[in-house]
Design a protein around this motif. Sequence first.
Motif, PDB file in Angstrom:
ATOM      1  N   CYS A 109       0.846  -1.194   0.000  1.00 33.05           N
ATOM      2  CA  CYS A 109       0.000   0.000   0.000  1.00 33.05           C
ATOM      3  C   CYS A 109       0.883   1.245   0.000  1.00 33.05           C
ATOM      4  CB  CYS A 109      -0.916   0.012   1.225  1.00 33.05           C
ATOM      5  SG  CYS A 109      -1.964   1.493   1.332  1.00 33.05           S
TER       6      CYS A 109
ATOM      7  N   GLU B 173     -11.294   4.448   1.601  1.00 35.77           N
ATOM      8  CA  GLU B 173     -11.205   5.889   1.860  1.00 35.77           C
ATOM      9  C   GLU B 173     -11.164   6.669   0.550  1.00 35.77           C
ATOM     10  OE1 GLU B 173      -8.391   9.239   4.082  1.00 35.77           O
ATOM     11  OE2 GLU B 173      -7.737   7.151   3.995  1.00 35.77           O
TER      12      GLU B 173
ATOM     13  N   ILE C   9       0.147   4.163   0.731  1.00 37.27           N
ATOM     14  CA  ILE C   9      -0.194   5.124   1.782  1.00 37.27           C
ATOM     15  C   ILE C   9       0.356   4.697   3.130  1.00 37.27           C
ATOM     16  CG2 ILE C   9      -2.077   6.344   2.950  1.00 37.27           C
ATOM     17  CD1 ILE C   9      -1.708   6.990  -0.053  1.00 37.27           C
ATOM     18  N   CYS C  10       0.125   3.448   3.519  1.00 40.43           N
ATOM     19  CA  CYS C  10       0.506   3.024   4.871  1.00 40.43           C
ATOM     20  C   CYS C  10       1.632   2.005   4.901  1.00 40.43           C
ATOM     21  CB  CYS C  10      -0.707   2.463   5.605  1.00 40.43           C
ATOM     22  SG  CYS C  10      -1.354   0.929   4.883  1.00 40.43           S
TER      23      CYS C  10
ATOM     24  N   LEU D 179      -3.240   0.048  -3.205  1.00 43.89           N
ATOM     25  CA  LEU D 179      -3.873   0.460  -1.949  1.00 43.89           C
ATOM     26  C   LEU D 179      -4.372  -0.752  -1.171  1.00 43.89           C
ATOM     27  CD1 LEU D 179      -6.071   3.473  -3.171  1.00 43.89           C
ATOM     28  CD2 LEU D 179      -3.841   3.595  -2.030  1.00 43.89           C
TER      29      LEU D 179
ATOM     30  N   HIS E 176      -7.495   1.974   2.710  1.00 44.52           N
ATOM     31  CA  HIS E 176      -7.266   3.193   1.933  1.00 44.52           C
ATOM     32  C   HIS E 176      -7.978   3.152   0.583  1.00 44.52           C
ATOM     33  CE1 HIS E 176      -3.952   3.732   4.907  1.00 44.52           C
ATOM     34  NE2 HIS E 176      -4.468   4.938   4.872  1.00 44.52           N
TER      35      HIS E 176
ATOM     36  N   TYR F  33      -2.858  13.094   1.133  1.00 42.48           N
ATOM     37  CA  TYR F  33      -1.656  12.250   1.173  1.00 42.48           C
ATOM     38  C   TYR F  33      -0.544  12.726   0.235  1.00 42.48           C
ATOM     39  CZ  TYR F  33      -4.566   8.995   3.801  1.00 42.48           C
ATOM     40  OH  TYR F  33      -5.370   8.423   4.760  1.00 42.48           O
TER      41      TYR F  33
END
Length: 245
Positions: free
Chosen positions: A156, A204, A158-159, A197, A201, A217
């Motif tokens: 991912c 989201e 994002i995280c 993702l 996310h 982000y």
Amino acid sequence: KNMALAEITKNKILLTVPVREVTPDIKTELEEVLNNYPIEVIPKKMMSIEQMRLIYVLFHQWAEEEAGGDYLYIKDVLIGEFCSKYEIPGFSTSPYKENTLDMETATQFIQFIIELGIEENRVLYIRDKNQNYKHIRTIVPDIQKYVITCLRNRVCAICGKRHDEYNTVELHHWKSVASAVGTYENDDGLSTPFISLCTEHHQEFHGVGVESFKNKYHIEGVYLNEKLVIELKEIYTNHFKAFKG
């Protein structure tokens, strides 16, 4: 063509040139040749103190996971792998040494450490002034290369969650399939940007919309070329059904 060492002493430039055999006339011959070439100076800005600090933070984080805190060992390993990949001589990560990195190469080295960390499943992060943890994507020099590395490793963007028995990480169309190609059957991977993702996310993204997600982000999907489509088609087997390459 061989590596030469130049130094300035008093009123002259001394150039040490490695040769296969030192003969009485070699010095005169080389000077005659070299004197016919103009001197071109290419100044490069040294790495910054901020770059040095970030590099050492990454060394320490890597060492904590792998080498029991021996960051000097990790430092040597990462520098060695970087120099081998880009075929450059060794260097110092201190801005006070003569063979220190220039700013451009230091940026490239930081990118290299982060991408290699993703490939080898290292959890890298930084802390802000308030000691709050910040994900590595917030400081990566080239965010597009970072996104591609995440896509390749099914992480991912994002995280940092990795696709495994506990987490699902999927390829996500940055633009809706309907607006880009109509249906999944028409998707060849070349018409819209992509990002990887996790489920959280991904949900989201659809909940807040593309602009709010991007602004939160500071990240965007990347367009793929044919080589990447072929590569990612092996990882995300249900995608790119229309690709004929």
